[in-house]
Design an enzyme around this catalytic site. Structure first.
Site, PDB file in Angstrom:
ATOM      1  N   GLY A 131      50.339  31.781  46.215  1.00 25.41           N
ATOM      2  CA  GLY A 131      49.324  32.231  47.096  1.00 25.41           C
ATOM      3  C   GLY A 131      49.910  32.609  48.635  1.00 25.41           C
ATOM      4  O   GLY A 131      49.111  33.087  49.290  1.00 25.41           O
ATOM      5  N   PRO A 153      55.008  31.018  43.415  1.00 24.29           N
ATOM      6  CA  PRO A 153      54.710  32.169  44.292  1.00 24.29           C
ATOM      7  C   PRO A 153      55.020  33.473  43.412  1.00 24.29           C
ATOM      8  O   PRO A 153      55.752  33.650  42.660  1.00 24.29           O
ATOM      9  CB  PRO A 153      55.669  32.043  45.467  1.00 24.29           C
ATOM     10  N   GLY A 154      54.228  34.461  43.798  1.00 22.44           N
ATOM     11  CA  GLY A 154      54.521  35.801  43.199  1.00 22.44           C
ATOM     12  C   GLY A 154      54.468  36.618  44.215  1.00 22.44           C
ATOM     13  O   GLY A 154      55.588  37.276  44.610  1.00 22.44           O
ATOM     14  N   CYS A 185      39.053  60.913  39.226  1.00 24.21           N
ATOM     15  CA  CYS A 185      37.486  61.399  39.417  1.00 24.21           C
ATOM     16  C   CYS A 185      37.010  60.023  39.761  1.00 24.21           C
ATOM     17  O   CYS A 185      36.060  59.638  38.917  1.00 24.21           O
ATOM     18  CB  CYS A 185      37.312  61.916  38.126  1.00 24.21           C
ATOM     19  N   GLU A 186      37.419  59.480  40.678  1.00 25.31           N
ATOM     20  CA  GLU A 186      36.640  58.445  41.400  1.00 25.31           C
ATOM     21  C   GLU A 186      36.719  58.357  42.994  1.00 25.31           C
ATOM     22  O   GLU A 186      37.867  58.729  43.615  1.00 25.31           O
ATOM     23  CB  GLU A 186      37.418  56.954  40.909  1.00 25.31           C
ATOM     24  N   TYR A 229      51.581  43.106  42.217  1.00 25.44           N
ATOM     25  CA  TYR A 229      50.035  43.579  41.653  1.00 25.44           C
ATOM     26  C   TYR A 229      50.119  45.206  41.854  1.00 25.44           C
ATOM     27  O   TYR A 229      48.900  45.765  42.022  1.00 25.44           O
ATOM     28  CB  TYR A 229      48.829  43.046  42.510  1.00 25.44           C
TER      29      TYR A 229
HETATM   30  N1  LLP Z   1      49.381  30.575  39.890  1.00 23.51           N
HETATM   31  C1  LLP Z   1      48.430  31.131  39.615  1.00 23.51           C
HETATM   32  C2  LLP Z   1      47.816  29.948  38.623  1.00 23.51           C
HETATM   33  C3  LLP Z   1      47.855  32.188  39.823  1.00 23.51           C
HETATM   34  O1  LLP Z   1      46.541  32.345  39.331  1.00 23.51           O
HETATM   35  C4  LLP Z   1      48.424  33.220  40.813  1.00 23.51           C
HETATM   36  C5  LLP Z   1      47.799  34.421  41.133  1.00 23.51           C
HETATM   37  C6  LLP Z   1      49.730  32.792  41.349  1.00 23.51           C
HETATM   38  C7  LLP Z   1      50.314  31.670  40.856  1.00 23.51           C
HETATM   39  C8  LLP Z   1      50.515  33.826  42.058  1.00 23.51           C
HETATM   40  O2  LLP Z   1      49.878  34.081  43.328  1.00 23.51           O
HETATM   41  P1  LLP Z   1      50.635  34.842  44.448  1.00 23.51           P
HETATM   42  O3  LLP Z   1      51.751  34.002  45.121  1.00 23.51           O
HETATM   43  O4  LLP Z   1      51.185  36.100  44.087  1.00 23.51           O
HETATM   44  O5  LLP Z   1      49.431  35.041  45.512  1.00 23.51           O
HETATM   45  N2  LLP Z   1      45.463  40.993  42.032  1.00 23.51           N
HETATM   46  C9  LLP Z   1      45.626  40.390  43.414  1.00 23.51           C
HETATM   47  C10 LLP Z   1      46.093  39.108  43.323  1.00 23.51           C
HETATM   48  C11 LLP Z   1      45.511  38.155  42.093  1.00 23.51           C
HETATM   49  C12 LLP Z   1      46.032  36.756  42.183  1.00 23.51           C
HETATM   50  C13 LLP Z   1      45.954  36.118  40.714  1.00 23.51           C
HETATM   51  N3  LLP Z   1      46.498  34.680  40.713  1.00 23.51           N
HETATM   52  C14 LLP Z   1      46.091  41.301  44.300  1.00 23.51           C
HETATM   53  O6  LLP Z   1      46.449  42.396  44.329  1.00 23.51           O
HETATM   54  O7  LLP Z   1      45.976  40.666  45.699  1.00 23.51           O
END
Ligand code: LLP
Length: 422
Positions: free
Chosen positions: A239, A274-275, A344-345, A373
């Protein structure tokens, strides 16, 4: 912050001139910087060095095998949410004992595969799922590690679509229910409930929501200890927010300063997921200007990439910086325009009434901070082939996913035999 910089009038990714890449590989093109990717992973790793957490990169942010492999080689684990992500994680050579598996809707087949592969643990999101994993583990004659995903009911102060830790969200289990489950854990003979998990949302720019959630979890752990229940792991999810525009998100250091004392207090092994923080600013999406169109009310810059390649602006009204690959005299002047794709949106729009450099047909633009993402949420909508992805390491460039072909678009389709009269 990242390795996309102007040198002279040209935007570079590390030592590669991005306009050369655009010409060589075509557009739309995702360009990733290896140094940026790894340095962000290392920022978290070093900020949290005193407790040596297992950093399980969240595969959903960008699941390309080359990205996964690069991180796994540096010691990262992986956070997965499906059988497909398990397949990718194993293909990338991630040791199963570094894989954690969340998702509110794991199927029996997915659970069985993950058990057979001996992943570190499941993050379990409901009592029904817990019962199901226990049943499957019994059938396979295995004892399976699980962590209970707690929904701590905190406000993460982010977009409502990416808020996950409020009690109205579908994710996790509330404290009372989790407590009741833990009291009867002996009933789950084939499970070892070894940890707790939280993930409160995404693109969170300050530490206070984490501090609130972790404090609630610490209170819960104290309550469990009083009943003689001991755990091994605390997974604090992902997050961490990044800079897309004017945000001033906490650095990994600042984040660590706020939460490290709390995490140490738990005396548990810490896992992080973290992603975006790792891959978000390590990638850009390069597009070519197809047309510039003026209407009585507006100016539109029409590019050859669309919401099928990067859906964040359409889905969350997310802001992504847009930069020219070449700073021409024209590009130094600005004009107000919308940057739109060919789909087309009306939502197929990357910027609305934004002051942008004056561009003309054939110029290239970079949509910044598209590493997370971006490709992973892309689709074939409008029967568009998904983009090519390249990874830059200093001055070396590798194609890490070829552009799809028209044949790829119809690969799994068949036309049934139509009888006369049908
Ligand atoms: N762990 C869990 C259980 C999650 O559901 C997620 C993301 C992460 C870790 C990694 O979160 P991060 O560190 O990347 O914030 N598509 C959206 C974000 C959706 C996140 C879903 N879950 C966007 O483009 O902002």
């Amino acid at each position: 912050m990242h390795e996309f910089r102007y040198k002279g009038n040209y935007l570079y990714c590390e030592n590669a001139k991005v306009s050369d890449l655009a010409r060589r590989f075509g557009t739309p093109l995702y360009v990733y910087s290896y140094q940026t990717l790894i340095s962000h992973y290392l920022k978290i790793k070093s900020a949290f060095r005193p407790i040596q957490p297992l950093i399980c990169y969240s595969v959903k942010a960008n699941s390309n095998l080359a990205i996964l492999k690069a991180l796994v080689n540096k010691g990262a684990g992986l956070d997965i949410v499906s059988g497909g992500e398990l397949f990718r994680a194993l293909k990338a050579g991630c040791p199963p004992e570094r894989i954690v598996y969340a998702s509110v809707g794991k199927t029996n087949g997915e659970i069985e595969d993950a058990i057979r592969q001996k992943i570190l643990f499941f993050n379990v999101e409901s009592l029904a799922e817990l019962e199901n994993i226990n049943r499957i583990a019994k059938k396979l004659n295995k004892i399976v590690n699980v962590a209970i995903r707690i929904n701590p009911d905190v406000e993460p102060k982010t977009h409502k679509f990416i808020t996950t830790g409020k009690i109205t969200n579908k994710f996790g289990i509330d404290f009372n229910t989790a407590y009741k489950i833990l009291l009867i854990q002996n009933k789950f003979a084939n499970l070892d409930i070894c940890g707790l998990h939280i993930h409160i949302g995404s693109q969170i720019t300050e530490s206070s929501p984490y501090v609130a959630a972790i404090n609630k979890v610490i209170g819960f752990i104290v309550k469990l200890k009083k009943r003689g229940m001991h755990l091994e792991y605390l997974n604090i999810g992902g997050g961490l927010g990044i800079i897309y525009n004017q945000e001033a998100p906490q650095t990994a250091e600042k984040f660590a300063q706020s939460v490290l004392p709390l995490l140490k207090e738990t005396k548990l092994k810490i896992i992080m997921e973290p992603g975006r923080f790792i891959v978000g600013n390590a990638g850009i999406l390069v597009a070519k200007v197809l047309y510039v169109k003026s209407t009585p009310k507006k100016k539109f810059i029409i590019v050859d990439t669309g919401m099928n390649d990067l859906i964040r602006p359409a889905l969350y009204e997310a802001y992504h910086q847009i930069l020219p690959l070449r700073l021409t005299e024209g590009a130094k002047k600005t004009e107000k325009a919308d940057v739109v794709g060919p789909i087309c949106e009306s939502a197929d729009c990357f910027a609305k009434s934004r002051n942008l450099p004056c561009v003309k047909e054939g110029d290239y633009l970079a949509i910044m901070s598209a590493g997370a993402y971006g490709f992973s949420m892309s689709s074939n909508y409008n029967s568009r082939r998904r983009a090519e992805e390249v990874l830059v390491i200093k001055n070396k460039v590798s194609v890490i996913r070829k552009r799809e072909t028209h044949a790829d678009l119809i690969r799994n389709e068949t036309i049934p035999h139509f009888h006369e009269g049908l």
